[in-house]
Design a protein around this motif. Structure first.
Motif, PDB file in Angstrom:
ATOM      1  N   ASP A   2       0.845  -1.184   0.000  1.00  0.00           N
ATOM      2  CA  ASP A   2       0.000   0.000   0.000  1.00  0.00           C
ATOM      3  C   ASP A   2       0.889   1.246   0.000  1.00  0.00           C
ATOM      4  OD1 ASP A   2      -2.262   1.573   0.128  1.00  0.00           O
ATOM      5  OD2 ASP A   2      -2.392   1.464   2.314  1.00  0.00           O
ATOM      6  N   LEU A   3       0.971   1.899  -1.155  1.00  0.00           N
ATOM      7  CA  LEU A   3       1.825   3.077  -1.298  1.00  0.00           C
ATOM      8  C   LEU A   3       1.052   4.327  -0.907  1.00  0.00           C
ATOM      9  CD1 LEU A   3       3.375   2.181  -4.764  1.00  0.00           C
ATOM     10  CD2 LEU A   3       4.389   1.808  -2.514  1.00  0.00           C
ATOM     11  N   LYS A   4       1.662   5.159  -0.076  1.00  0.00           N
ATOM     12  CA  LYS A   4       0.984   6.373   0.381  1.00  0.00           C
ATOM     13  C   LYS A   4       1.708   7.650   0.000  1.00  0.00           C
ATOM     14  CE  LYS A   4      -1.356   4.418   4.431  1.00  0.00           C
ATOM     15  NZ  LYS A   4      -1.183   3.030   4.091  1.00  0.00           N
ATOM     16  N   ASN A   5       3.033   7.571  -0.210  1.00  0.00           N
ATOM     17  CA  ASN A   5       3.775   8.800  -0.439  1.00  0.00           C
ATOM     18  C   ASN A   5       5.098   8.515  -1.146  1.00  0.00           C
ATOM     19  OD1 ASN A   5       5.570   7.833   1.615  1.00  0.00           O
ATOM     20  ND2 ASN A   5       4.210   8.711   3.170  1.00  0.00           N
ATOM     21  N   GLU A   6       5.858   9.574  -1.333  1.00  0.00           N
ATOM     22  CA  GLU A   6       7.141   9.492  -2.028  1.00  0.00           C
ATOM     23  C   GLU A   6       8.108   8.538  -1.327  1.00  0.00           C
ATOM     24  OE1 GLU A   6      10.365  12.865  -2.932  1.00  0.00           O
ATOM     25  OE2 GLU A   6       8.338  13.404  -3.580  1.00  0.00           O
ATOM     26  N   ILE A  22      20.069  -1.322 -12.317  1.00  0.00           N
ATOM     27  CA  ILE A  22      19.901  -0.413 -13.461  1.00  0.00           C
ATOM     28  C   ILE A  22      20.324   1.009 -13.065  1.00  0.00           C
ATOM     29  CG2 ILE A  22      18.158   0.694 -14.943  1.00  0.00           C
ATOM     30  CD1 ILE A  22      18.870  -2.200 -15.792  1.00  0.00           C
ATOM     31  N   LEU A  23      19.923   1.446 -11.888  1.00  0.00           N
ATOM     32  CA  LEU A  23      20.288   2.789 -11.421  1.00  0.00           C
ATOM     33  C   LEU A  23      21.795   2.917 -11.218  1.00  0.00           C
ATOM     34  CD1 LEU A  23      17.300   3.273  -9.009  1.00  0.00           C
ATOM     35  CD2 LEU A  23      17.896   4.868 -10.847  1.00  0.00           C
ATOM     36  N   ILE A  24      22.413   1.918 -10.642  1.00  0.00           N
ATOM     37  CA  ILE A  24      23.870   1.944 -10.442  1.00  0.00           C
ATOM     38  C   ILE A  24      24.589   1.998 -11.789  1.00  0.00           C
ATOM     39  CG2 ILE A  24      25.835   0.538  -9.663  1.00  0.00           C
ATOM     40  CD1 ILE A  24      23.916  -0.371  -7.318  1.00  0.00           C
ATOM     41  N   THR A  25      24.090   1.238 -12.755  1.00  0.00           N
ATOM     42  CA  THR A  25      24.691   1.229 -14.090  1.00  0.00           C
ATOM     43  C   THR A  25      24.563   2.599 -14.746  1.00  0.00           C
ATOM     44  OG1 THR A  25      24.199  -1.123 -14.321  1.00  0.00           O
ATOM     45  CG2 THR A  25      24.636   0.102 -16.350  1.00  0.00           C
ATOM     46  N   ALA A  26      23.383   3.209 -14.665  1.00  0.00           N
ATOM     47  CA  ALA A  26      23.189   4.546 -15.254  1.00  0.00           C
ATOM     48  C   ALA A  26      24.069   5.583 -14.558  1.00  0.00           C
ATOM     49  CB  ALA A  26      21.723   4.947 -15.168  1.00  0.00           C
ATOM     50  N   LYS A  27      24.179   5.484 -13.247  1.00  0.00           N
ATOM     51  CA  LYS A  27      25.016   6.429 -12.503  1.00  0.00           C
ATOM     52  C   LYS A  27      26.473   6.343 -12.948  1.00  0.00           C
ATOM     53  CE  LYS A  27      26.566   7.836  -7.949  1.00  0.00           C
ATOM     54  NZ  LYS A  27      26.660   7.550  -6.533  1.00  0.00           N
ATOM     55  N   SER A  28      26.922   5.150 -13.339  1.00  0.00           N
ATOM     56  CA  SER A  28      28.327   4.951 -13.728  1.00  0.00           C
ATOM     57  C   SER A  28      28.724   5.770 -14.956  1.00  0.00           C
ATOM     58  CB  SER A  28      28.607   3.467 -13.971  1.00  0.00           C
ATOM     59  OG  SER A  28      28.029   3.033 -15.193  1.00  0.00           O
ATOM     60  N   LEU A  29      27.744   6.299 -15.699  1.00  0.00           N
ATOM     61  CA  LEU A  29      28.047   7.149 -16.852  1.00  0.00           C
ATOM     62  C   LEU A  29      28.482   8.559 -16.425  1.00  0.00           C
ATOM     63  CD1 LEU A  29      25.146   6.227 -19.309  1.00  0.00           C
ATOM     64  CD2 LEU A  29      27.508   5.388 -19.345  1.00  0.00           C
ATOM     65  N   HIS A  30      28.224   8.918 -15.170  1.00  0.00           N
ATOM     66  CA  HIS A  30      28.602  10.240 -14.634  1.00  0.00           C
ATOM     67  C   HIS A  30      28.018  11.388 -15.468  1.00  0.00           C
ATOM     68  CE1 HIS A  30      31.250   8.147 -11.891  1.00  0.00           C
ATOM     69  NE2 HIS A  30      31.785   7.517 -12.916  1.00  0.00           N
ATOM     70  N   LYS A 129      16.832   8.629  -9.341  1.00  0.00           N
ATOM     71  CA  LYS A 129      18.273   8.513  -9.537  1.00  0.00           C
ATOM     72  C   LYS A 129      18.950   8.279  -8.194  1.00  0.00           C
ATOM     73  CE  LYS A 129      19.737  13.383  -9.249  1.00  0.00           C
ATOM     74  NZ  LYS A 129      20.475  14.417  -9.990  1.00  0.00           N
ATOM     75  N   LEU A 130      20.239   8.028  -8.257  1.00  0.00           N
ATOM     76  CA  LEU A 130      21.070   7.910  -7.069  1.00  0.00           C
ATOM     77  C   LEU A 130      21.912   9.172  -6.954  1.00  0.00           C
ATOM     78  CD1 LEU A 130      22.288   4.240  -7.587  1.00  0.00           C
ATOM     79  CD2 LEU A 130      20.619   5.029  -5.899  1.00  0.00           C
ATOM     80  N   ASP A 131      21.954   9.760  -5.759  1.00  0.00           N
ATOM     81  CA  ASP A 131      22.810  10.919  -5.575  1.00  0.00           C
ATOM     82  C   ASP A 131      24.260  10.472  -5.390  1.00  0.00           C
ATOM     83  OD1 ASP A 131      23.160  10.135  -2.900  1.00  0.00           O
ATOM     84  OD2 ASP A 131      21.907  11.746  -2.082  1.00  0.00           O
ATOM     85  N   GLU A 132      25.151  11.413  -5.095  1.00  0.00           N
ATOM     86  CA  GLU A 132      26.575  11.080  -4.991  1.00  0.00           C
ATOM     87  C   GLU A 132      26.877  10.120  -3.839  1.00  0.00           C
ATOM     88  OE1 GLU A 132      26.058  15.231  -3.087  1.00  0.00           O
ATOM     89  OE2 GLU A 132      25.209  14.103  -4.741  1.00  0.00           O
ATOM     90  N   TYR A 133      25.934   9.981  -2.891  1.00  0.00           N
ATOM     91  CA  TYR A 133      26.110   9.047  -1.763  1.00  0.00           C
ATOM     92  C   TYR A 133      25.295   7.766  -1.945  1.00  0.00           C
ATOM     93  CZ  TYR A 133      27.794  13.441   0.110  1.00  0.00           C
ATOM     94  OH  TYR A 133      28.464  14.624   0.277  1.00  0.00           O
ATOM     95  N   LEU A 136      18.642   7.192  -2.919  1.00  0.00           N
ATOM     96  CA  LEU A 136      17.630   7.348  -3.956  1.00  0.00           C
ATOM     97  C   LEU A 136      16.981   8.717  -3.862  1.00  0.00           C
ATOM     98  CD1 LEU A 136      15.850   3.881  -3.841  1.00  0.00           C
ATOM     99  CD2 LEU A 136      16.949   4.896  -5.850  1.00  0.00           C
ATOM    100  N   MET A 137      16.763   9.329  -5.026  1.00  0.00           N
ATOM    101  CA  MET A 137      16.067  10.611  -5.116  1.00  0.00           C
ATOM    102  C   MET A 137      14.942  10.465  -6.121  1.00  0.00           C
ATOM    103  SD  MET A 137      19.284  13.246  -5.251  1.00  0.00           S
ATOM    104  CE  MET A 137      18.176  14.652  -5.311  1.00  0.00           C
ATOM    105  N   LEU A 138      13.835  11.111  -5.845  1.00  0.00           N
ATOM    106  CA  LEU A 138      12.678  11.060  -6.736  1.00  0.00           C
ATOM    107  C   LEU A 138      12.339  12.465  -7.208  1.00  0.00           C
ATOM    108  CD1 LEU A 138      10.523   8.964  -7.785  1.00  0.00           C
ATOM    109  CD2 LEU A 138       9.064   9.808  -5.953  1.00  0.00           C
ATOM    110  N   ALA A 139      12.152  12.619  -8.504  1.00  0.00           N
ATOM    111  CA  ALA A 139      11.650  13.870  -9.078  1.00  0.00           C
ATOM    112  C   ALA A 139      10.182  13.642  -9.434  1.00  0.00           C
ATOM    113  CB  ALA A 139      12.438  14.250 -10.327  1.00  0.00           C
TER     114      ALA A 139
END
Length: 194
Positions: A2-6, A22-30, A129-133, A136-139
């Motif tokens: 049951d999802l309620k929020n971000e 997948i996110l780690i792989t995309a982040k590796s492109l910098h 996406k993943l931030d520098e640390y 997880l971040m959501l837009a």
């Protein structure tokens, strides 16, 4: 689930080994101002809301970034090739949003999140996406309520002209998301409840 929020959405993604890989792989492109957006996030939410045990196959993994210093489409293809060399069975798509306004016949975007805000549906206008640390971040320029509540409705950007209204309506008809996720509610632009 049951999802309620971000936070619930980020927890859901964080527990998904495939999505995190997948996110780690995309982040590796910098890449500057990068996100994985649209169906990658939306489909996970809808699968969870419908109680699906198996992931719904998505047509592409939309990796976007914003780099107005190099808008060469060839660079996008090279980046896509790098992702394919790591994960050859994934449907990667890489786009520099600094040039996509030309394709979309829109004014220039100021950032990737600005571009996400110009997507047709509020439930699709999501990025992760993943931030520098590696957090997880959501837009979510329109919030997450429509995605969580399984509502398909146009973003404000797609209600401004008859051309955009037609694009939204054609897209909703073509995608036919309700055939897979039966609990979805589609709002047509002519609906008075807008």
């Amino acid at each position: 689930m049951d999802l309620k929020n971000e936070r619930d959405i980020l927890n859901l993604i964080g527990k998904d080994v495939w999505m995190m890989d997948i996110l780690i792989t995309a982040k590796s492109l910098h890449l500057p101002d990068w996100w994985i957006c649209a169906g990658f996030v939306r489909s996970k939410i809808w699968d969870s809301s419908h109680g699906f045990r198996e992931r719904t196959v998505i047509p592409d993994i939309d990796v976007i970034y914003f780099d107005n210093t190099n808008i060469d489409e060839g660079k996008e293809k090279r980046l896509q090739h790098r992702l394919l060399s790591t994960h050859p069975n994934e449907p990667w798509s890489v786009k520099n949003e600094a040039r996509m306004h030309v394709v979309s016949n829109s004014p220039p975007y100021s950032s990737s999140v600005d571009a996400i805000s110009k997507f047709p549906e509020t439930a699709t206008a999501l990025g992760v996406k993943l931030d520098e640390y590696d957090n997880l971040m959501l837009a979510a320029p329109y919030g997450v309520e429509d995605a969580i509540n399984m509502k398909i409705k146009p973003t404000s950007y797609f209600t401004k002209t008859s051309e955009r209204i037609a694009i939204y309506e054609e897209r909703v008809a073509k995608k036919n998301w309700q055939s897979n996720w039966g609990g979805l509610k589609v709002q047509h632009i002519s609906d008075p409840a807008r």
